[in-house]
Design an enzyme around this catalytic site. Structure first.
Site, PDB file in Angstrom:
ATOM      1  CE  LYS A 157      -4.169   1.574   2.418  1.00 41.45           C
ATOM      2  NZ  LYS A 157      -5.068   1.271   3.555  1.00 41.45           N
TER       3      LYS A 157
ATOM      4  CD  GLU B 115     -19.148  -3.859   8.605  1.00 40.23           C
ATOM      5  OE1 GLU B 115     -18.366  -3.007   8.151  1.00 40.23           O
ATOM      6  OE2 GLU B 115     -19.353  -4.967   8.042  1.00 40.23           O
TER       7      GLU B 115
ATOM      8  NE  ARG C 168     -21.660  -4.878   4.397  1.00 38.60           N
ATOM      9  CZ  ARG C 168     -20.518  -5.244   3.851  1.00 38.60           C
ATOM     10  NH1 ARG C 168     -19.414  -4.612   4.168  1.00 38.60           N
ATOM     11  NH2 ARG C 168     -20.464  -6.252   3.024  1.00 38.60           N
TER      12      ARG C 168
END
Length: 624
Positions: A282, A367, A395
């Site tokens: 990244k 979640e 969600r």
């Protein structure tokens, strides 16, 4: 002219010589740093997938072959290679979306920027094409190691692996991070794969040794053959994927374009589901991102590209207020614990984690698990604080309803980035939460109007032990505290009508950050000769009896909120007044039930008629 400027689509990319690709990758990284520094956006993830995206478009034939990006924030390179090189308006009204967008290009498939969905999309696309006899079309899902922690991804893997001739390629972009470092059992497994690449080299050595020394070759072969399964699990434990029924290729250096391209060509020819494990960095190629200890420039505002420092200095954010109060509460109460779904830094739990590392749980992009786990923690005698973006609570609605509320669990949900968030578009607006939570029996919801009220609401919420509670606040800098002029029970009165005489024409209920708008509306209406009172209910759901009593003395009520009008706080207030026999009409000012494109928050509010000028004009028309 650089190489990038010659690319108008994947066909141009395929015509390039391999020797041109390293220069192209360098151009793309320079373009991204320069462009995103001016507009803000997801910089670190895109710097990490340059060679991978080049290889994808050289091997596959988009859009005939579907390339599905999980979350899509790493799709900037894909946009550049499919003819979209004007980034001047990135994430602004009329400019490029920060995520894939079907309106922009036929190369874009999935617009939803919620994580862990790509494998299910790809499974469906691949099966549909097979049923239609389109066996020469391939489907590729690009998913990060962070998104692979989500339960939905594993539901999809379970089904994909059972379909042995499905032409589906899964590319795991393993950069060891989502926003922050990926943690958990899967992260440990991928880390083992990354650090034990010697298995194939060991077998090659064994074969060469057998060939050179036939006298001991038989015994050595038997030994190698007997050791194969155990050795494979130790030295290259890709068995987890292969045991599921997925062909595993890798790990591959994600910044060696030719190596990635070779692996993808092999996967494309396989004829069944293949997982290609690609290791990337990244922020690759930009030292300020690589050296950033937090999220490695996952998302940035406008920055100086030379220094990596922000050009716009903001004040204290709503998240800062929550973060500080969590640390204070943690010092006072050992039953308070924090839960995050792979977003420790963005939701403001990193300081709490530093102070109380044993009382923080990062569950990955999960979640649903976070919510039910919180119910279990509450049953065990703790008070969990689950901090997520408002849009991501969608969600876990079933778990909120059936695991927390049904079991009267004392769990607090802190919803960051609620309401209209602006440049990230439809899937990131936090405009659904009050409608969804309003259906949950017994749930308490607070929408603080400023940072001081965030702190106060959090302290009150963790004292609620027999029901779930929700605190929601927007993105950005918190306003200066808005003082109450008086208190009517649990309701803060923010403005009384001028003068002593006359009745009350209008009661304006400002929900959360819309309290400031409500006060400006009142000023404009009083300039028209109307007598207006402004209140903040503080705890918006359930509707307080104190608010009902305040409403008895007015001709009409206006509710201003940055949530859907359908099922929003205004709907609940109207029902409460009707039940109490109060005839005052309730004028609701909220968000219509539609998906809202990316633009600045101010531009969106103006379009929706949620500015003080528009609201005041509408109310004058109603009251005249």
């Amino acid at each position: 002219m650089g190489v990038l400027e010659t690319i108008t689509g994947p066909d141009d990319l395929k015509r390039l010589a391999s020797s041109d690709l390293a220069g192209l990758a360098e151009e793309i990284r320079s373009f991204l740093v320069d462009s995103v520094a001016k507009t803000g956006g997801h910089l670190g993830p895109n710097l990490g997938v340059v060679e991978l995206t080049i290889a994808l478009h050289r091997v596959f034939d988009s859009p005939r072959d579907a390339i599905v990006f999980d979350t899509g924030h790493q799709s900037y390179v894909h946009k550049l290679l499919t003819g979209r090189q004007d980034f001047t308006g990135l994430r602004t009204r009329g400019g490029l979306s920060g995520y894939p967008s079907r309106a922009e290009s036929p190369h874009d498939v999935v617009e939803n920027s919620h994580a862990s969905t790509s494998l299910s999309w790809a499974d469906g696309i691949a099966k549909a094409r097979r049923l239609r006899g389109e066996r020469d079309r391939h489907t590729v899902a690009v998913i990060g190691d962070g998104a692979l922690t989500g339960g939905m991804a594993w539901e999809a893997l379970n089904n994909i692996a059972a379909d042995k001739d499905l032409p589906l390629v899964i590319v795991v972009n393993d950069n060891t991070r989502s926003y922050a470092p990926t943690i958990g059992g899967l992260a440990d497994h991928l880390a083992t794969l990354r650090t034990t690449r010697g298995y194939e080299r060991f077998l090659d050595w064994g074969k060469n040794t057998l060939h050179r020394t036939p006298v001991v070759g038989g015994a050595m072969y038997e030994t190698l053959h007997g050791m194969k399964k155990g050795l494979k699990d130790i030295v290259a434990p890709q068995g987890m994927f292969e045991d599921l029924g997925l062909k595993y290729l890798g790990p591959v250096d994600g910044h060696d374009e030719q190596a990635v391209e070779a692996a993808l060509r092999k996967a494309r020819a396989y004829g069944g589901p293949v997982l290609v494990h690609v290791i990337t960095q990244k922020g690759r190629g930009y030292d300020h991102a690589r050296n950033h200890e937090g999220d490695q420039f996952h998302a940035v505002g406008v920055i100086n590209p030379e220094t990596g420092l922000p050009l716009e200095i903001s004040g204290r954010s709503w998240t800062d207020e929550f973060s500080d109060e969590m640390v204070a509460l943690g010092a006072e109460r050992d039953d308070v614990v924090g839960i995050t779904a792979a977003m420790l830094i963005p939701v403001g739990l990193s300081d709490f984690a530093a102070a109380h590392p044993e009382r923080i749980f990062d569950v990955g992009i999960a979640e649903q698990h976070a919510t039910t786990m919180a119910a279990g923690l509450a049953f065990g005698g703790l008070h969990p604080v689950v901090a997520v973006y408002a849009t991501f609570l969608n969600r876990a609605f079933d778990q909120l309803l059936m695991d927390c509320a049904l079991h009267r669990a004392g769990v607090t949900f802190v919803l960051d980035r609620s309401g209209i968030t602006g440049p990230d578009g439809a899937s990131h607006h936090g405009m659904w939460d009050m409608t969804l939570t309003g259906m949950v029996p017994g749930l308490h919801l607070a929408a603080p109007r400023d940072g001081e009220q965030v702190r106060a609401a959090l302290r009150e919420a963790v004292d609620i032990a027999d029901a779930p509670s929700v605190i929601r606040f927007p993105k950005g800098t918190a306003p200066e505290p808005i003082p109450a002029v008086s208190r009517a029970g649990s309701v803060d009165v923010l403005r009384e009508p001028a003068g002593d005489g006359g009745g009350l024409d209008l009661l304006v209920v400002g929900v959360g950050c819309m309290a400031a708008t409500a006060l400006t509306v009142a000023e404009k209406l009083e300039a028209q000769g109307l007598r207006v009172r402004v209140v903040d209910p503080r705890w918006s759901l359930p509707v307080s009896p104190d608010l009902v009593e305040v409403a008895r003395a007015t001709r009409a009520v206006a509710v201003i909120e940055d949530n859907l009008e359908v099922g929003g706080v205004g709907t609940h207030i109207a029902a409460a007044l009707t039940e109490a026999g109060i005839a005052a009409p309730v004028h609701q000012h909220g968000i219509p039930a539609e998906f809202i494109d990316h633009a600045s928050r101010g531009q969106i509010l103006e379009r929706l008629g949620l500015t003080p000028e528009s609201i005041a004009a509408e109310l004058v028309a109603h009251l005249s």
